[in-house]
Design a protein around this motif. Sequence first.
Motif: not given
Length: 336
Positions: A103-116, A152-164
């Motif tokens: 499943i792909i959820f509506q809210d991509p921010f809420g669907a991602l653990n901010p600590r990972m 590939s460098f995006h792998a080390g970033r956290y969800p808050h560092e990305f756009s929607g």
Amino acid sequence: MISSHPQSDPILVVDRLRKDFTAGKSGFFGESHSIRAVDDVSFTIDRGETLGLVGESGCGKTTTGRLVLRLLGATAGSVQFDGKDVLSLEASEMRAMRRHMQIIFQDPFGALNPRMTAGELIVEPLVIHGVDDHVARERKLRRLLDRVGLASFHAGRYPHEFSGGQRQRICIARALALEPAFIVCDEAVSALDVSVQAQILNLLQELKRELGLTYLFISHDLGVVRHISDRVAVMYLGQIVELAPRGPLFQSPAHPYTQALLRSVPSAAKGRKSFFTIMGDVPSAANPPSGCRFHTRCPIAIARCSTEPPTLRELAPGHTVSCHLAGSPANPFPSV
């Protein structure tokens, strides 16, 4: 009634699916009551097909999607995925089945653990299911990032560092990690800007073609559904009222509710500068109207509509509708 179409090869068969929720008590001496969110819903989805599921907020679209994946328990009905009854599987069997249904959820921010990190989020399904070793997972991570348009460098970033849009790409990569055959897209682009929506829709279509994916695409946006779907099912107050291939549904809608939805889509065409509003409010699911559930808002309702529930019937090959007057002189497929 299970709606099928010629030369079908169903990967998913949903038959008379129902979901009741128990609502809380009202008042000090009030009694709890049942709300039927999904009522006698049946449809099939062919392998490699996209079925759009549309309707107003609260009509049961998201609940249907979650019942199909058994993220919610069904009250009644059956869900057959690739010949297996999903609702009767044991816990261990369902765990294995989840590799094939995502499943792909509506809210991509809420669907991602901010600590990972993004990388950890994408490979998490592989870790949970014990797929591949660390080296193979890293290789797969790089391929998935590239496939959804991330570096590939995006792998080390956290969800808050990305756009929607980037966060939704991470969600898509995570859904693809286990190489599923079927994905429920639950309002997957509704939280995004229009320009980003187009990019994500194009990505989903590319993935479908290249990987042979099958989608249940849930949305309230008819323009989006028309762009991506092969067939469209229209829901109203927990029931499917019309199901047809994309072309016939948009060109010759048979149910008054479908017609009203299409008229409500803003258009710059001559003579359609204002919004069309469906009259009345959506009735409560806790106390739906008798007969046809749309009759309280329907402009062509007759006495029969308030007492006798209509059943889905086929008007043309693959085009079914739940309306007493569909195709009659009172409602002869008017254009929208």
